[in-house]
Design an enzyme around this catalytic site. Sequence first.
Site, PDB file in Angstrom:
ATOM      1  N   TYR A   1       1.361  -1.139   0.236  1.00  0.00           N
ATOM      2  CA  TYR A   1      -0.260   0.244  -0.148  1.00  0.00           C
ATOM      3  C   TYR A   1       0.946   0.543   0.184  1.00  0.00           C
ATOM      4  CZ  TYR A   1      -3.812  -2.973   0.920  1.00  0.00           C
ATOM      5  OH  TYR A   1      -4.439  -4.548   0.808  1.00  0.00           O
TER       6      TYR A   1
ATOM      7  N   ARG B   1       2.406  -1.489  11.771  1.00  0.00           N
ATOM      8  CA  ARG B   1       2.992  -2.903  10.582  1.00  0.00           C
ATOM      9  C   ARG B   1       3.527  -2.415   9.582  1.00  0.00           C
ATOM     10  NH1 ARG B   1      -1.831  -7.060   9.255  1.00  0.00           N
ATOM     11  NH2 ARG B   1      -0.681  -7.941  11.430  1.00  0.00           N
TER      12      ARG B   1
ATOM     13  N   ARG C   1      -6.856 -15.358  10.535  1.00  0.00           N
ATOM     14  CA  ARG C   1      -7.834 -16.056   9.689  1.00  0.00           C
ATOM     15  C   ARG C   1      -8.463 -16.588  10.863  1.00  0.00           C
ATOM     16  NH1 ARG C   1      -3.860 -17.234   4.671  1.00  0.00           N
ATOM     17  NH2 ARG C   1      -2.393 -17.227   6.691  1.00  0.00           N
TER      18      ARG C   1
HETATM   19  C1  LIG Z   1      -9.426 -10.962   5.104  1.00  0.00           C
HETATM   20  C2  LIG Z   1      -8.508 -10.446   5.172  1.00  0.00           C
HETATM   21  C3  LIG Z   1      -8.231  -8.928   5.351  1.00  0.00           C
HETATM   22  C4  LIG Z   1      -7.864  -8.601   6.362  1.00  0.00           C
HETATM   23  N1  LIG Z   1      -7.341  -6.871   5.855  1.00  0.00           N
HETATM   24  C5  LIG Z   1      -6.629  -7.069   6.600  1.00  0.00           C
HETATM   25  C6  LIG Z   1      -6.037  -5.345   6.738  1.00  0.00           C
HETATM   26  O1  LIG Z   1      -7.054  -4.396   6.460  1.00  0.00           O
HETATM   27  N2  LIG Z   1      -4.477  -4.872   6.733  1.00  0.00           N
HETATM   28  C7  LIG Z   1      -3.894  -5.166   7.111  1.00  0.00           C
HETATM   29  O2  LIG Z   1      -3.169  -4.788   7.976  1.00  0.00           O
HETATM   30  N3  LIG Z   1      -4.081  -6.866   6.671  1.00  0.00           N
HETATM   31  C8  LIG Z   1      -4.610  -7.310   6.581  1.00  0.00           C
HETATM   32  N4  LIG Z   1      -4.853  -8.671   6.962  1.00  0.00           N
HETATM   33  C9  LIG Z   1      -4.074  -9.840   6.778  1.00  0.00           C
HETATM   34  C10 LIG Z   1      -4.289 -10.167   8.537  1.00  0.00           C
HETATM   35  O3  LIG Z   1      -4.340  -9.332   9.219  1.00  0.00           O
HETATM   36  C11 LIG Z   1      -3.058 -10.534   8.950  1.00  0.00           C
HETATM   37  O4  LIG Z   1      -1.459 -10.257   8.556  1.00  0.00           O
HETATM   38  C12 LIG Z   1      -2.940 -12.465   8.208  1.00  0.00           C
HETATM   39  O5  LIG Z   1      -4.313 -12.790   7.509  1.00  0.00           O
HETATM   40  C13 LIG Z   1      -1.958 -13.332   8.268  1.00  0.00           C
HETATM   41  O6  LIG Z   1      -2.584 -13.665   9.738  1.00  0.00           O
HETATM   42  P1  LIG Z   1      -3.309 -14.916   9.998  1.00  0.00           P
HETATM   43  O7  LIG Z   1      -2.581 -16.358   9.287  1.00  0.00           O
HETATM   44  O8  LIG Z   1      -3.289 -14.910  11.336  1.00  0.00           O
HETATM   45  O9  LIG Z   1      -4.574 -14.659   9.465  1.00  0.00           O
HETATM   46  C14 LIG Z   1      -6.300  -9.590   6.304  1.00  0.00           C
HETATM   47  C15 LIG Z   1      -6.416 -10.746   6.142  1.00  0.00           C
HETATM   48  C16 LIG Z   1      -7.613 -11.240   5.643  1.00  0.00           C
HETATM   49  C17 LIG Z   1      -7.504 -12.708   5.848  1.00  0.00           C
END
Ligand SMILES: Cc1cc2nc3c(=O)[nH]c(=O)nc-3n(C[C@H](O)[C@H](O)[C@H](O)COP(=O)(O)O)c2cc1C
Length: 375
Positions: free
Chosen positions: A184, A232, A326
């Site tokens: 971004y 982040r 997730r």
């Molecule tokens: C549905 C969804 C939406 C996400 N939206 C964002 C967001 O708005 N900002 C961000 O920094 N990361 C976003 N992410 C990334 C997550 O915050 C996270 O870093 C990533 O899913 C890895 O972690 P996990 O394996 O526990 O899902 C998103 C991930 C998912 C699955």
Amino acid sequence: MTEPVLFSPFRMRGLELPNRIVVSPMGQYSATPEGFATDWHLMHLGHLAVSGAGLVITEATAVEPAGRVSSACLGIWSDDHIAPLRAALAFCRRHGGASMGMQLAHAGRKGSVSVPWEKQVALDATNGGWQLKSASPIAYPGRPVPHALSVDELAEIRDAFAAAARRAAALDFDLLEIHNAHGYLLHSFLTPLANARTDAYGGALEGRMRFPLEVFDAVRAAWPADRPLGVRITSTDWADGGWTIEESVVFAQQLKARGCDYVCASSGGSTPEQKIPIGPGYQVPLAERIRTEAGIATIAVGLITEPGQAEDIVSGGKADLVALGRGMLYNPRWAWHAAEALGANVYFPHPYERCHPSLRGSDFLKPFRDAKPAS
Ligand SMILES: Cc1cc2nc3c(=O)[nH]c(=O)nc-3n(C[C@H](O)[C@H](O)[C@H](O)COP(=O)(O)O)c2cc1C
């Protein structure tokens, strides 16, 4: 049994989190076309606020209309955005046990797409999209060429971040996070894959860090001094010629010197050519390296799914906090189950207490240590 570190408090400035579990920011693509929060946000943030996690961070919330990923993204670019979000936050405050954080974002050259379940196709002004903005006129593959921001336009976006921080303070968020990751806008200044500027905002590392650091300074100045501000980052682009973990350590040192309270070590997002070594806890070594070499608190994130795994991360000094994305959507009671597995106490709202395994044989409710009354 010794108290698990995962369920021990963590202090940043005036905020004490009850435990080390963070709900990672997750875009819901469920705002109105004006960027206002809806009843989905009340449900989403509300149920996670009662989940036992110590901190819930909102999805990427856009500081200007062109900073959205899609036209269904949450915004905070005007005072009119405050009231709809306040309704969701009021529920979280009244019934939740979590502290609440907001993530401020600008999507840059990766904005103006349809929602994920409509395949995130690029949209332009003729079908509901907008002109993309970035460091340089270098397109993310498959997307339109963005407009390269002038120095005056950079100052406007910096000021939009600061104004958004003031609105977050008016909403009484406990913590603020700047989204400097995933390709971004702010990340696109850091990475040579998107930044080919020849002015003070490009070139060597110092120039590429300049705009993200200016935004950080403006937000820090606008955000109350007793509340934590984190960033982040994409810790590495996982691609040749891209942003590296070594540069992330320098960036984290700069952030720390300016009053940053933590770095959340995410990765990737600059290029579809990235080669991510995906697997359980794959980004944890990045959080550990930044924590050790920059001396700043870190949040580890990415495929952290097991209570023992999370406990090892925080008790082993690899990170101070763990964020789940997730895994939290799939099992919003993850923190309750982790507490049970690790022998710890955690927040339950009174109306749900009777589901706790220790109470199933009883028809009389023992109050939980941290519960708040439902009213
Ligand atoms: C549905 C969804 C939406 C996400 N939206 C964002 C967001 O708005 N900002 C961000 O920094 N990361 C976003 N992410 C990334 C997550 O915050 C996270 O870093 C990533 O899913 C890895 O972690 P996990 O394996 O526990 O899902 C998103 C991930 C998912 C699955």
